[in-house]
Design an enzyme around this catalytic site. Structure first.
Site, PDB file in Angstrom:
ATOM      1  N   LYS A  22       0.845  -1.211   0.000  1.00 31.42           N
ATOM      2  CA  LYS A  22       0.000   0.000   0.000  1.00 31.42           C
ATOM      3  C   LYS A  22       0.873   1.251   0.000  1.00 31.42           C
ATOM      4  O   LYS A  22       0.655   2.175  -0.782  1.00 31.42           O
ATOM      5  CB  LYS A  22      -0.897   0.002   1.250  1.00 31.42           C
ATOM      6  CG  LYS A  22      -1.543   1.342   1.524  1.00 31.42           C
ATOM      7  CD  LYS A  22      -2.422   1.319   2.748  1.00 31.42           C
ATOM      8  CE  LYS A  22      -1.711   1.551   4.060  1.00 31.42           C
ATOM      9  NZ  LYS A  22      -1.308   2.953   4.310  1.00 31.42           N
ATOM     10  N   ASN A  23       1.866   1.272   0.876  1.00 33.14           N
ATOM     11  CA  ASN A  23       2.654   2.496   1.016  1.00 33.14           C
ATOM     12  C   ASN A  23       3.554   2.758  -0.183  1.00 33.14           C
ATOM     13  O   ASN A  23       4.028   3.875  -0.369  1.00 33.14           O
ATOM     14  CB  ASN A  23       3.484   2.452   2.303  1.00 33.14           C
ATOM     15  CG  ASN A  23       2.622   2.667   3.536  1.00 33.14           C
ATOM     16  OD1 ASN A  23       1.429   2.936   3.414  1.00 33.14           O
ATOM     17  ND2 ASN A  23       3.217   2.538   4.706  1.00 33.14           N
ATOM     18  N   CYS A 120      -4.007  12.750  13.505  1.00 33.06           N
ATOM     19  CA  CYS A 120      -4.776  11.507  13.437  1.00 33.06           C
ATOM     20  C   CYS A 120      -4.547  10.735  14.719  1.00 33.06           C
ATOM     21  O   CYS A 120      -3.825  11.195  15.608  1.00 33.06           O
ATOM     22  CB  CYS A 120      -4.398  10.689  12.209  1.00 33.06           C
ATOM     23  SG  CYS A 120      -2.761  10.023  12.297  1.00 33.06           S
ATOM     24  N   ARG A 125       1.217  14.566  13.436  1.00 36.75           N
ATOM     25  CA  ARG A 125       1.623  14.365  12.052  1.00 36.75           C
ATOM     26  C   ARG A 125       1.561  15.640  11.199  1.00 36.75           C
ATOM     27  O   ARG A 125       0.772  15.731  10.247  1.00 36.75           O
ATOM     28  CB  ARG A 125       0.805  13.242  11.407  1.00 36.75           C
ATOM     29  CG  ARG A 125       0.973  11.934  12.154  1.00 36.75           C
ATOM     30  CD  ARG A 125       0.271  10.797  11.509  1.00 36.75           C
ATOM     31  NE  ARG A 125       1.018  10.225  10.398  1.00 36.75           N
ATOM     32  CZ  ARG A 125       0.630   9.144   9.732  1.00 36.75           C
ATOM     33  NH1 ARG A 125      -0.485   8.548  10.058  1.00 36.75           N
ATOM     34  NH2 ARG A 125       1.345   8.674   8.722  1.00 36.75           N
ATOM     35  N   ASP A 309       5.116   0.510  11.926  1.00 35.13           N
ATOM     36  CA  ASP A 309       3.867  -0.092  11.445  1.00 35.13           C
ATOM     37  C   ASP A 309       3.708  -1.556  11.880  1.00 35.13           C
ATOM     38  O   ASP A 309       2.685  -2.175  11.575  1.00 35.13           O
ATOM     39  CB  ASP A 309       3.789   0.004   9.911  1.00 35.13           C
ATOM     40  CG  ASP A 309       3.463   1.405   9.447  1.00 35.13           C
ATOM     41  OD1 ASP A 309       3.147   2.251  10.300  1.00 35.13           O
ATOM     42  OD2 ASP A 309       3.521   1.665   8.228  1.00 35.13           O
ATOM     43  N   ARG A 401      -8.374  -0.407   4.962  1.00 37.41           N
ATOM     44  CA  ARG A 401      -7.440   0.569   4.395  1.00 37.41           C
ATOM     45  C   ARG A 401      -6.106  -0.077   4.045  1.00 37.41           C
ATOM     46  O   ARG A 401      -5.389   0.429   3.185  1.00 37.41           O
ATOM     47  CB  ARG A 401      -7.181   1.690   5.399  1.00 37.41           C
ATOM     48  CG  ARG A 401      -8.398   2.519   5.722  1.00 37.41           C
ATOM     49  CD  ARG A 401      -8.018   3.695   6.567  1.00 37.41           C
ATOM     50  NE  ARG A 401      -6.877   4.383   5.961  1.00 37.41           N
ATOM     51  CZ  ARG A 401      -6.109   5.248   6.594  1.00 37.41           C
ATOM     52  NH1 ARG A 401      -6.343   5.542   7.843  1.00 37.41           N
ATOM     53  NH2 ARG A 401      -5.095   5.817   5.982  1.00 37.41           N
TER      54      ARG A 401
HETATM   55  C1  UD1 Z   1       4.651   6.851   6.317  1.00 36.17           C
HETATM   56  C2  UD1 Z   1       3.767   5.629   6.157  1.00 36.17           C
HETATM   57  C3  UD1 Z   1       3.268   5.145   7.515  1.00 36.17           C
HETATM   58  C4  UD1 Z   1       4.442   4.925   8.459  1.00 36.17           C
HETATM   59  C5  UD1 Z   1       5.336   6.165   8.516  1.00 36.17           C
HETATM   60  C6  UD1 Z   1       6.593   5.949   9.336  1.00 36.17           C
HETATM   61  C7  UD1 Z   1       2.784   5.925   3.989  1.00 36.17           C
HETATM   62  C8  UD1 Z   1       1.568   6.224   3.195  1.00 36.17           C
HETATM   63  N1  UD1 Z   1       2.656   5.968   5.312  1.00 36.17           N
HETATM   64  O1  UD1 Z   1       3.835   7.891   6.878  1.00 36.17           O
HETATM   65  O2  UD1 Z   1       2.551   3.922   7.327  1.00 36.17           O
HETATM   66  O3  UD1 Z   1       3.953   4.678   9.771  1.00 36.17           O
HETATM   67  O4  UD1 Z   1       5.740   6.537   7.185  1.00 36.17           O
HETATM   68  O5  UD1 Z   1       7.314   4.869   8.834  1.00 36.17           O
HETATM   69  O6  UD1 Z   1       3.829   5.622   3.454  1.00 36.17           O
HETATM   70  N2  UD1 Z   1       6.808  14.655  10.558  1.00 36.17           N
HETATM   71  C9  UD1 Z   1       6.889  16.001  10.860  1.00 36.17           C
HETATM   72  N3  UD1 Z   1       6.694  16.905   9.844  1.00 36.17           N
HETATM   73  C10 UD1 Z   1       6.456  16.526   8.549  1.00 36.17           C
HETATM   74  C11 UD1 Z   1       6.390  15.139   8.251  1.00 36.17           C
HETATM   75  C12 UD1 Z   1       6.573  14.216   9.278  1.00 36.17           C
HETATM   76  O7  UD1 Z   1       7.122  16.386  12.012  1.00 36.17           O
HETATM   77  O8  UD1 Z   1       6.295  17.381   7.675  1.00 36.17           O
HETATM   78  C13 UD1 Z   1       6.988  13.648  11.635  1.00 36.17           C
HETATM   79  C14 UD1 Z   1       5.727  12.799  11.852  1.00 36.17           C
HETATM   80  O9  UD1 Z   1       4.806  13.438  12.703  1.00 36.17           O
HETATM   81  C15 UD1 Z   1       6.320  11.543  12.442  1.00 36.17           C
HETATM   82  C16 UD1 Z   1       7.663  11.413  11.737  1.00 36.17           C
HETATM   83  O10 UD1 Z   1       7.946  12.703  11.203  1.00 36.17           O
HETATM   84  O11 UD1 Z   1       6.533  11.715  13.819  1.00 36.17           O
HETATM   85  C17 UD1 Z   1       7.708  10.404  10.619  1.00 36.17           C
HETATM   86  O12 UD1 Z   1       6.612  10.614   9.758  1.00 36.17           O
HETATM   87  P1  UD1 Z   1       6.679  10.277   8.195  1.00 36.17           P
HETATM   88  O13 UD1 Z   1       7.875   9.452   7.916  1.00 36.17           O
HETATM   89  O14 UD1 Z   1       6.521  11.547   7.442  1.00 36.17           O
HETATM   90  O15 UD1 Z   1       5.370   9.399   8.026  1.00 36.17           O
HETATM   91  P2  UD1 Z   1       4.345   9.412   6.820  1.00 36.17           P
HETATM   92  O16 UD1 Z   1       5.041   9.650   5.545  1.00 36.17           O
HETATM   93  O17 UD1 Z   1       3.185  10.268   7.179  1.00 36.17           O
END
Ligand code: UD1
Length: 420
Positions: A22-23, A120, A125, A309, A401
């Site tokens: 999915k990711n 969420c 996030r 995850d 999902r």
């Molecule tokens: C992706 C995955 C999710 C997985 C996560 C971490 C997808 C669709 N989802 O989510 O399943 O749990 O990686 O492996 O691929 N952060 C910030 N600012 C930002 C972006 C992120 O502070 O602009 C923080 C987030 O709150 C979190 C951390 O960085 O604490 C990691 O998040 P991130 O790697 O961005 O996760 P996603 O891409 O949302």
């Protein structure tokens, strides 16, 4: 509202085929905005999140044919340049990964308006890293009425960007945008999850000039245009880990196939440390009956570390050990919501801050439980498989999902599971 009802204590026997990731699929779908030609994705899982991304793309002018997805796990996406560059709140709130259209839209249309995703269940996030990095490529951002409005009137320009922290989504957004920016972009401190490498492989097949370098760095030479391609999505490594745990806890004879072992070394190490015996073949493995009696310390970390995850699912496995284990959640601030539900089923898990101590328990028993997010939900399914009696899991839309044909796959191996 649909519920899943499981009567536990059936050993799992048979073979489970792993679906596409999915990711990996979600950013690859967003990448279709980068070209007018058709992107064909094979091995796409038929999941609610894929349909949501399809709707987001459809609203932006991408033709998304869902019949092939349902029948053959294939999608074809063709972007017909339109004057639509708006991702609405109603779609984005359903799935945060909708933010992945921001970079491609900005690169292609020089403007984008995307609803700001809210927090969420697992944490705040924010998307500041996405926005700040795209601003370095020349995007000008405003927040208006809950929407991120962004423009790059004279197009994006390559830049040197260091991400302040490792983010999967931000890495994907910036790489996609930089493929069409003028000149060279160097991004450091990137995430290197297999799903990102899959995206880069597809972008290269589309004509992107991208070079991954050591030490979490990537170099991108912008090109004028990208073209269509056909790409096969990698297997879902989180699904692999989840079913290995299902096999280990139910003590049956489960075989799992369609595995890419390169992507799960971190998982295999954790299972090995716990004393779980896995018999590997070319792209499949069998779970041997194992005594889970060790104690481990696990830190969730960016790849190649242990994935957040799989943290909730691991707790069910660790609960069966004769010794206490510790899990530290280092990625999300609020990702222990499954713990009170698992404890209601008999687990003995104690949380202090971001650390959970999983103590031995005398087994699980069926209960009415509530799913709070995708991975939390599947941890409840795992606990139900070994619980005495009947478990009813509410809010199962979370499972839809991220786990393709979950009930069918488990039922085919002997689980007593049904949706009502
Ligand atoms: C992706 C995955 C999710 C997985 C996560 C971490 C997808 C669709 N989802 O989510 O399943 O749990 O990686 O492996 O691929 N952060 C910030 N600012 C930002 C972006 C992120 O502070 O602009 C923080 C987030 O709150 C979190 C951390 O960085 O604490 C990691 O998040 P991130 O790697 O961005 O996760 P996603 O891409 O949302």
């Amino acid at each position: 509202m649909e519920k899943i009802v499981i009567i536990g204590e059936e050993p799992l026997q048979g073979t489970i085929a792993i679906s596409g990731s999915k990711n990996a699929s979600l950013p690859l779908m967003a990448a279709s905005i980068l070209t007018d030609e058709t992107i064909t994705l094979n091995n796409t899982p038929n999941l609610a999140d894929i349909h949501t991304m399809g709707s987001v793309l459809d609203s932006l002018g991408v033709n998304f044919d869902k019949t092939r997805l349902i029948d053959n796990n294939q999608i074809q996406l063709t972007y017909k340049e339109s004057n639509r560059a708006l991702a609405e709140y109603d779609l984005v709130r359903k799935m945060r990964a909708s933010i992945l259209v921001l970079g491609p839209l900005l690169a292609r249309k020089r403007e984008a308006t995307v609803s700001m995703p809210g927090g969420c269940a697992i944490g705040a996030r924010p998307v500041n890293i996405h926005v700040d990095a795209l601003a370095k490529l020349g995007g000008e951002f405003n927040l208006e009425k809950g929407y991120i409005k962004c423009e790059a009137k004279s197009g994006l320009k390559g830049a040197k960007i260091k991400l302040p922290m490792i983010s999967v989504g931000a890495t994907e957004n910036i790489i996609m945008a930089a493929t069409l920016a003028k000149g060279e972009t160097e991004i450091s401190n990137i995430a290197i999850e297999p799903e990102i490498i899959d995206l880069i492989d597809c972008l290269k097949a589309m004509g992107g000039k991208i070079e991954i370098q050591p030490d979490r760095k990537v170099l991108i030479q912008g090109v004028d245009e990208l073209h269509g391609t056909t790409h096969t999505i990698i297997p879902d490594r989180i699904e692999v880990g989840t079913y290995i745990i299902a096999g280990a806890i139910t003590k049956g004879e489960l075989e799992i196939k369609n595995i890419n072992f390169e992507h799960i070394e971190n998982l295999l190490l954790a299972f090995d440390n716990l004393g779980i015996d896995l018999l590997k073949d070319k792209d499949s493995l069998k779970i041997k009956e194992s005594n889970i009696n060790k104690s481990i310390e696990l830190d969730t970390k960016e790849y190649p570390g242990f994935p957040t995850d799989l943290q909730a699912q691991m707790m069910v496995l660790l609960s069966l050990s004769k010794n206490s284990s510790v899990i530290r959640e280092n990625i999300f601030e609020n990702r222990f919501m499954h713990v009170p539900e698992l404890n209601r089923m008999g687990a003995n898990i104690e949380i202090i801050g971001s650390q959970a101590t999983v103590k031995p328990c005398s087994g699980f028993s069926g209960a009415q439980v509530m799913a709070t997010d995708l991975r939390a939900s599947v941890s409840l399914v795992l606990a139900s498989l070994i619980a005495k009696g009947e478990t009813t899991i509410n809010r199962v839309y979370h499972l839809d999902r991220g786990y393709e044909k979950l009930e069918d796959k488990l039922a085919a191996c002997g689980a007593n599971i049904k949706r009502v």
